[in-house]
Write a protein that holds these residues in place. Structure first.
Motif, PDB file in Angstrom:
ATOM      1  N   ASN A 160       0.821  -1.207   0.000  1.00 33.42           N
ATOM      2  CA  ASN A 160       0.000   0.000   0.000  1.00 33.42           C
ATOM      3  C   ASN A 160       0.857   1.261   0.000  1.00 33.42           C
ATOM      4  O   ASN A 160       0.507   2.265  -0.639  1.00 33.42           O
ATOM      5  N   ALA A 161       1.983   1.203   0.706  1.00 34.03           N
ATOM      6  CA  ALA A 161       2.874   2.362   0.740  1.00 34.03           C
ATOM      7  C   ALA A 161       3.467   2.637  -0.636  1.00 34.03           C
ATOM      8  O   ALA A 161       3.555   3.793  -1.069  1.00 34.03           O
ATOM      9  N   THR A 162       3.867   1.586  -1.342  1.00 35.10           N
ATOM     10  CA  THR A 162       4.450   1.783  -2.670  1.00 35.10           C
ATOM     11  C   THR A 162       3.398   2.297  -3.660  1.00 35.10           C
ATOM     12  O   THR A 162       3.689   3.171  -4.482  1.00 35.10           O
ATOM     13  N   LEU A 163       2.186   1.785  -3.575  1.00 34.19           N
ATOM     14  CA  LEU A 163       1.120   2.267  -4.449  1.00 34.19           C
ATOM     15  C   LEU A 163       0.784   3.725  -4.137  1.00 34.19           C
ATOM     16  O   LEU A 163       0.486   4.516  -5.036  1.00 34.19           O
ATOM     17  N   LEU A 210      15.673   7.549   0.118  1.00 39.87           N
ATOM     18  CA  LEU A 210      14.675   8.555   0.481  1.00 39.87           C
ATOM     19  C   LEU A 210      13.267   7.979   0.617  1.00 39.87           C
ATOM     20  O   LEU A 210      12.482   8.465   1.430  1.00 39.87           O
ATOM     21  N   ILE A 211      12.930   6.971  -0.170  1.00 39.19           N
ATOM     22  CA  ILE A 211      11.563   6.443  -0.078  1.00 39.19           C
ATOM     23  C   ILE A 211      11.345   5.656   1.213  1.00 39.19           C
ATOM     24  O   ILE A 211      10.206   5.283   1.512  1.00 39.19           O
ATOM     25  N   GLN A 212      12.391   5.411   1.975  1.00 35.79           N
ATOM     26  CA  GLN A 212      12.239   4.699   3.247  1.00 35.79           C
ATOM     27  C   GLN A 212      12.010   5.649   4.412  1.00 35.79           C
ATOM     28  O   GLN A 212      11.760   5.201   5.534  1.00 35.79           O
ATOM     29  N   ILE A 213      12.086   6.971   4.139  1.00 34.04           N
ATOM     30  CA  ILE A 213      11.842   7.972   5.182  1.00 34.04           C
ATOM     31  C   ILE A 213      10.426   8.504   4.995  1.00 34.04           C
ATOM     32  O   ILE A 213      10.139   9.164   3.986  1.00 34.04           O
ATOM     33  N   PRO A 214       9.491   8.228   5.907  1.00 36.43           N
ATOM     34  CA  PRO A 214       8.062   8.465   5.677  1.00 36.43           C
ATOM     35  C   PRO A 214       7.692   9.816   5.080  1.00 36.43           C
ATOM     36  O   PRO A 214       7.140   9.891   3.990  1.00 36.43           O
ATOM     37  N   VAL A 216       9.657  12.391   4.103  1.00 35.27           N
ATOM     38  CA  VAL A 216      10.529  12.750   2.978  1.00 35.27           C
ATOM     39  C   VAL A 216      10.117  12.002   1.713  1.00 35.27           C
ATOM     40  O   VAL A 216      10.184  12.544   0.601  1.00 35.27           O
ATOM     41  N   ALA A 217       9.677  10.744   1.867  1.00 35.08           N
ATOM     42  CA  ALA A 217       9.317   9.924   0.707  1.00 35.08           C
ATOM     43  C   ALA A 217       8.209  10.566  -0.116  1.00 35.08           C
ATOM     44  O   ALA A 217       8.258  10.582  -1.348  1.00 35.08           O
ATOM     45  N   SER A 218       7.197  11.118   0.542  1.00 29.67           N
ATOM     46  CA  SER A 218       6.083  11.729  -0.179  1.00 29.67           C
ATOM     47  C   SER A 218       6.529  12.982  -0.934  1.00 29.67           C
ATOM     48  O   SER A 218       6.160  13.193  -2.095  1.00 29.67           O
ATOM     49  N   VAL A 219       7.330  13.816  -0.279  1.00 25.65           N
ATOM     50  CA  VAL A 219       7.843  15.025  -0.936  1.00 25.65           C
ATOM     51  C   VAL A 219       8.725  14.652  -2.115  1.00 25.65           C
ATOM     52  O   VAL A 219       8.634  15.236  -3.203  1.00 25.65           O
ATOM     53  N   PHE A 220       9.580  13.666  -1.900  1.00 30.26           N
ATOM     54  CA  PHE A 220      10.473  13.215  -2.969  1.00 30.26           C
ATOM     55  C   PHE A 220       9.682  12.698  -4.162  1.00 30.26           C
ATOM     56  O   PHE A 220       9.965  13.055  -5.317  1.00 30.26           O
ATOM     57  N   ALA A 221       8.676  11.851  -3.913  1.00 30.13           N
ATOM     58  CA  ALA A 221       7.882  11.289  -5.006  1.00 30.13           C
ATOM     59  C   ALA A 221       7.164  12.385  -5.782  1.00 30.13           C
ATOM     60  O   ALA A 221       7.065  12.332  -7.019  1.00 30.13           O
TER      61      ALA A 221
END
Length: 314
Positions: A160-163, A210-214, A216-221
């Motif tokens: 779910n996190a990756t989606l 970066l995608i492993q940091i909650p 930060v991951a959203s901002v990065f994506a």
């Protein structure tokens, strides 16, 4: 475009009426062909009508709406479900609603009858950097869509996190392409293409961490989606800048064909690489694809700068 819109709506109805896998193979081929015709026609028409001073902003809006459409497709299935005729009727209805303006606006033939026309391969040779940009972008976008859940789960993320990150990436494309496209009307567009490719490579290089940091991951994506999505938008902009009239239609056809080539080759190359080097290697494999392409826009940009310097002695 009027004819293609009606045919496409009918084809989706036929798919629902005859749910047979063998019938769906040629039907899907026909749907792909008609969709490509709409894609080519719309891009060629927009580029033909756009004035050079605001071409970037117009194409940016077009790319943003396209990204919204890609995001809306899966949501439509959530609303209608995947059983029965409702999803087919809903899809056909959306196509016909989108096609209404085609029947009410004034239109005229595009292109000059006495214009010298060239074949598809000749057009590719005239602008290989622009065309290959779409190959690499499509390869990256399709590979991310296909393999990102596997990539994320190999790093310890939930499905779910990756989606969710994929959705945020699409949202970034939809939103950030607009301001970056404004920039395309004020700077050298080939240079901006090189910069977007370089920034995309930087994002791919740090993606596993970066995608492993909650948060930060959203901002990065979000940012990654906008920068990577601009590669496609810049390709459309540069096609319109480089070609006009009947040649624009030919060039847009080649550009769309390059998209198709990228969507086929990307998952194949990345999938084989992930089998060999592990699911967590996805980002670096796509990084290598962009690295192979990067010299082309850089060289083209430097060549344009040199030509501008020669033509402007001051």
């Amino acid at each position: 475009m009027q004819v293609a819109t009606v045919i496409l709506a009918i084809l989706f109805i036929l798919a629902g009426w005859f749910p047979n896998v063998w019938f769906w193979f040629p039907l899907r081929f026909a749907i792909g062909a008609v969709t490509a015709l709409l894609w080519i026609s719309s891009e060629a028409l927009i580029n033909e009508l756009a004035e050079e001073r605001w071409r970037g902003r117009l194409i940016g809006f077009y790319a943003s709406v396209g990204a919204a459409g890609f995001a809306l497709g899966p949501l439509l299935l959530v609303w209608t479900g995947s059983v029965g005729m409702l999803p087919f009727y809903a899809t056909s209805a959306m196509i016909l609603l989108a096609g209404i303006p085609l029947f009410v606006v004034s239109h005229r033939p595009v292109g000059l009858s006495d214009e010298k026309r060239q074949g598809l391969w000749e057009v590719f040779r005239l602008a290989p950097t622009i065309m290959l940009a779409n190959v690499v972008y499509a390869a990256s976008a399709e590979s991310l869509l296909t393999f990102f859940p596997l990539f994320g789960m190999s790093l310890g993320l939930s499905q779910n996190a990756t989606l969710g990150l994929l959705t945020i990436t699409g949202l970034g494309t939809m939103v950030l392409v607009m301001p970056i496209s404004w920039l395309a009307d004020h700077v050298n567009r080939m240079g901006l293409l090189a910069a977007c490719v370089l920034l995309t490579m930087a994002g791919l290089a740090v993606m596993p961490w970066l995608i492993q940091i909650p948060i930060v991951a959203s901002v990065f994506a979000f940012v990654f989606g906008g920068v990577e999505g601009m590669i496609y938008a810049l390709g459309v902009i540069l096609v319109g800048q480089r070609f006009r009239g009947a040649m624009l239609a030919v060039a847009t056809t080649v550009f769309t064909a390059c998209w198709g080539a990228g969507t086929m080759l990307g998952p194949l190359v990345v999938g084989v690489g992930m089998d060999r080097f592990g699911a967590d290697s996805m980002a670096m494999i796509i990084f290598c694809l962009f690295a192979l392409f990067l010299p082309l826009p850089v060289i083209s940009y430097l060549r344009e700068c040199r030509h501008q310097g020669i033509s402007d002695p001051s």
